[in-house]
Design an enzyme around this catalytic site. Sequence first.
Site, PDB file in Angstrom:
ATOM      1  N   ASN A 231     -10.186   0.204  -0.584  1.00 46.76           N
ATOM      2  CA  ASN A 231      -8.629   0.145  -0.308  1.00 46.76           C
ATOM      3  C   ASN A 231      -8.245  -0.369  -1.848  1.00 46.76           C
ATOM      4  O   ASN A 231      -8.333  -1.647  -2.268  1.00 46.76           O
ATOM      5  CB  ASN A 231      -8.190  -0.674   0.737  1.00 46.76           C
ATOM      6  CG  ASN A 231      -6.679  -0.532   0.674  1.00 46.76           C
ATOM      7  OD1 ASN A 231      -5.918  -0.097  -0.189  1.00 46.76           O
ATOM      8  ND2 ASN A 231      -6.142  -0.892   1.998  1.00 46.76           N
TER       9      ASN A 231
ATOM     10  N   HIS B 215      -3.154   7.118   2.049  1.00 44.04           N
ATOM     11  CA  HIS B 215      -3.501   5.862   1.519  1.00 44.04           C
ATOM     12  C   HIS B 215      -5.014   5.676   2.278  1.00 44.04           C
ATOM     13  O   HIS B 215      -5.012   5.790   3.215  1.00 44.04           O
ATOM     14  CB  HIS B 215      -2.524   4.889   1.805  1.00 44.04           C
ATOM     15  CG  HIS B 215      -2.963   3.410   1.924  1.00 44.04           C
ATOM     16  ND1 HIS B 215      -3.348   3.305   0.544  1.00 44.04           N
ATOM     17  CD2 HIS B 215      -3.163   2.656   2.664  1.00 44.04           C
ATOM     18  CE1 HIS B 215      -3.797   1.774   0.559  1.00 44.04           C
ATOM     19  NE2 HIS B 215      -3.741   1.468   1.867  1.00 44.04           N
TER      20      HIS B 215
ATOM     21  N   CYS C 175       0.902  -1.140   0.184  1.00 44.17           N
ATOM     22  CA  CYS C 175       0.029  -0.029   0.138  1.00 44.17           C
ATOM     23  C   CYS C 175       1.059   1.285  -0.088  1.00 44.17           C
ATOM     24  O   CYS C 175       0.576   2.394  -0.206  1.00 44.17           O
ATOM     25  CB  CYS C 175      -0.887  -0.037   0.963  1.00 44.17           C
ATOM     26  SG  CYS C 175      -2.025  -1.313   1.133  1.00 44.17           S
TER      27      CYS C 175
HETATM   28  O1  UT7 Z   1      -3.881  -1.020   3.516  1.00 48.51           O
HETATM   29  C1  UT7 Z   1      -2.951  -1.771   4.138  1.00 48.51           C
HETATM   30  C2  UT7 Z   1      -3.037  -1.820   5.783  1.00 48.51           C
HETATM   31  N1  UT7 Z   1      -4.204  -2.354   5.961  1.00 48.51           N
HETATM   32  C3  UT7 Z   1      -4.883  -1.649   6.821  1.00 48.51           C
HETATM   33  O2  UT7 Z   1      -4.611  -0.594   7.361  1.00 48.51           O
HETATM   34  C4  UT7 Z   1      -6.187  -2.318   7.576  1.00 48.51           C
HETATM   35  C5  UT7 Z   1      -6.176  -2.262   8.925  1.00 48.51           C
HETATM   36  N2  UT7 Z   1      -7.121  -2.850   9.854  1.00 48.51           N
HETATM   37  C6  UT7 Z   1      -8.616  -2.656   9.580  1.00 48.51           C
HETATM   38  O3  UT7 Z   1      -8.889  -1.818   8.899  1.00 48.51           O
HETATM   39  C7  UT7 Z   1      -9.540  -3.287  10.521  1.00 48.51           C
HETATM   40  O4  UT7 Z   1      -8.700  -3.757  11.325  1.00 48.51           O
HETATM   41  C8  UT7 Z   1     -10.563  -4.236   9.668  1.00 48.51           C
HETATM   42  C9  UT7 Z   1     -11.504  -3.329   9.051  1.00 48.51           C
HETATM   43  C10 UT7 Z   1      -9.681  -5.212   8.985  1.00 48.51           C
HETATM   44  C11 UT7 Z   1     -11.173  -5.156  11.029  1.00 48.51           C
HETATM   45  O5  UT7 Z   1     -11.832  -4.178  11.796  1.00 48.51           O
HETATM   46  P1  UT7 Z   1     -11.614  -4.331  13.473  1.00 48.51           P
HETATM   47  O6  UT7 Z   1     -12.349  -3.161  14.062  1.00 48.51           O
HETATM   48  O7  UT7 Z   1     -10.345  -4.362  13.807  1.00 48.51           O
HETATM   49  O8  UT7 Z   1     -12.372  -5.890  13.667  1.00 48.51           O
HETATM   50  P2  UT7 Z   1     -11.749  -6.929  14.548  1.00 48.51           P
HETATM   51  O9  UT7 Z   1     -10.727  -7.573  13.700  1.00 48.51           O
HETATM   52  O10 UT7 Z   1     -11.307  -6.451  15.760  1.00 48.51           O
HETATM   53  O11 UT7 Z   1     -12.981  -7.610  14.466  1.00 48.51           O
HETATM   54  C12 UT7 Z   1     -14.347  -7.414  15.456  1.00 48.51           C
HETATM   55  C13 UT7 Z   1     -15.197  -8.392  15.325  1.00 48.51           C
HETATM   56  C14 UT7 Z   1     -14.843  -9.922  15.215  1.00 48.51           C
HETATM   57  O12 UT7 Z   1     -15.821 -10.559  15.921  1.00 48.51           O
HETATM   58  P3  UT7 Z   1     -15.463 -10.988  17.461  1.00 48.51           P
HETATM   59  O13 UT7 Z   1     -14.304 -12.000  17.511  1.00 48.51           O
HETATM   60  O14 UT7 Z   1     -15.473  -9.617  18.256  1.00 48.51           O
HETATM   61  O15 UT7 Z   1     -17.058 -11.773  17.618  1.00 48.51           O
HETATM   62  C15 UT7 Z   1     -14.681 -10.112  13.880  1.00 48.51           C
HETATM   63  O16 UT7 Z   1     -15.034 -11.629  13.463  1.00 48.51           O
HETATM   64  O17 UT7 Z   1     -16.017  -8.272  13.960  1.00 48.51           O
HETATM   65  C16 UT7 Z   1     -15.742  -9.385  13.355  1.00 48.51           C
HETATM   66  N3  UT7 Z   1     -15.838  -9.187  11.829  1.00 48.51           N
HETATM   67  C17 UT7 Z   1     -17.015  -8.944  11.074  1.00 48.51           C
HETATM   68  N4  UT7 Z   1     -18.438  -8.766  11.390  1.00 48.51           N
HETATM   69  C18 UT7 Z   1     -19.114  -8.359  10.336  1.00 48.51           C
HETATM   70  C19 UT7 Z   1     -14.595  -9.136  11.041  1.00 48.51           C
HETATM   71  N5  UT7 Z   1     -14.847  -9.051   9.857  1.00 48.51           N
HETATM   72  C20 UT7 Z   1     -16.602  -8.557   9.931  1.00 48.51           C
HETATM   73  C21 UT7 Z   1     -17.394  -8.461   8.690  1.00 48.51           C
HETATM   74  N6  UT7 Z   1     -18.428  -8.237   9.103  1.00 48.51           N
HETATM   75  N7  UT7 Z   1     -17.112  -8.175   7.507  1.00 48.51           N
END
Ligand code: UT7
Length: 332
Positions: A286, A256, A116
């Site tokens: 993204n 980004h 990225c």
């Molecule tokens: O571009 C290169 C660099 N990349 C980035 O900068 C991306 C960085 N990361 C992110 O943008 C975020 O971490 C994500 C969008 C990928 C995930 O968001 P988050 O707020 O960090 O969620 P999380 O991974 O902490 O997950 C929270 C909950 C989990 O459920 P539990 O374990 O709390 O029951 C996940 O399983 O959300 C769940 N979850 C979803 N729920 C509904 C994860 N993906 C989804 C989804 N829909 N698509």
Amino acid sequence: MSNITAAITGIGSYTPPDKLTNADLEKMVETNHEWIVSRTGIEERRILKGEGKATSFMGAEAVKNLLEKTGTDPLDIDLIICGTVTGDMVFPDTANQIGIKSGCTNSFGFDINAACSGFVYSINTGAQFIETGKYKKVIVVGADMMSSIVDYEDRATCILFGDAAGAVLLEPNEEGYGIQDSILRADGSGVDYLNLKAGGSLMPASHETVDKRLHYAYQEGRVVFKHAVKGMVSATKDLLKNNNLKSEDIDWIVPHQANQRILESVANMMDFPLEKVLINIAKYGNTTSATIPLCMAEFESRFKKGDKMVLTAFGGGFTWGSTLVTWAYDGK
Ligand code: UT7
């Protein structure tokens, strides 16, 4: 040191017409529109479809748009650098395919793989060729067909990514406009958190790598999120400090586009009002190397000659960096 700077003298972009909306994703994985919007800010992405179309197709369309907007003869282009992680093939490189497809047949070119951060790394590389005085017209492309490496069974990543390309023209300037300075960083210990494991020399393609879904992008979102905020803030702070600038001296931040919440955190920690932070993630998600030039193309009409702008990115590697630009023309 020469007094030649590399000015950005035009921007082009391309986004495929087909959309993948949150409602579409609701039918593919267990997710919902509200979760995606509240956690990422993304509403829809573009997906490249069509036999024989890949990253170089989008890159070439962005270059053709750039050449047309700037009235540039493709035969005058010396060099094309393409930031990408989704090149058409492992080799040869995608920059050369973009060159032939856009008529830039007097140029040479190469790809830069910095995930990225690909566009920020690439524009700084392109600027070096201009600053030596040897090259007069360098095109820097950011292009990625993320739909070719996204696992549409992994709800935590498939909601994030889309396909697009953007391109800028760099030309020599002796009045101080253009790329002023940059901070570029890398930390290879980040390899475990954001990668695509198979298909390289470490793990060549096999039935097993396909069965284990190792040809798709893998991300530990929470870890990457924290590093992304920290990396973009520290590089931007150092860049401003090295140039005796304060946040209020900057007219535009072009970040980004990884996650709306990352952008809000960076703005907040840097005391940048959100109006100065250019954001179009809702429409495109993204698009990896393409996010920054795509965003610049969208907001080009707001830019004024002399505006101070910071481009900042974070990505797999880990790689990150920030670049200070003095804008060279009034947007049209
Ligand atoms: O571009 C290169 C660099 N990349 C980035 O900068 C991306 C960085 N990361 C992110 O943008 C975020 O971490 C994500 C969008 C990928 C995930 O968001 P988050 O707020 O960090 O969620 P999380 O991974 O902490 O997950 C929270 C909950 C989990 O459920 P539990 O374990 O709390 O029951 C996940 O399983 O959300 C769940 N979850 C979803 N729920 C509904 C994860 N993906 C989804 C989804 N829909 N698509």
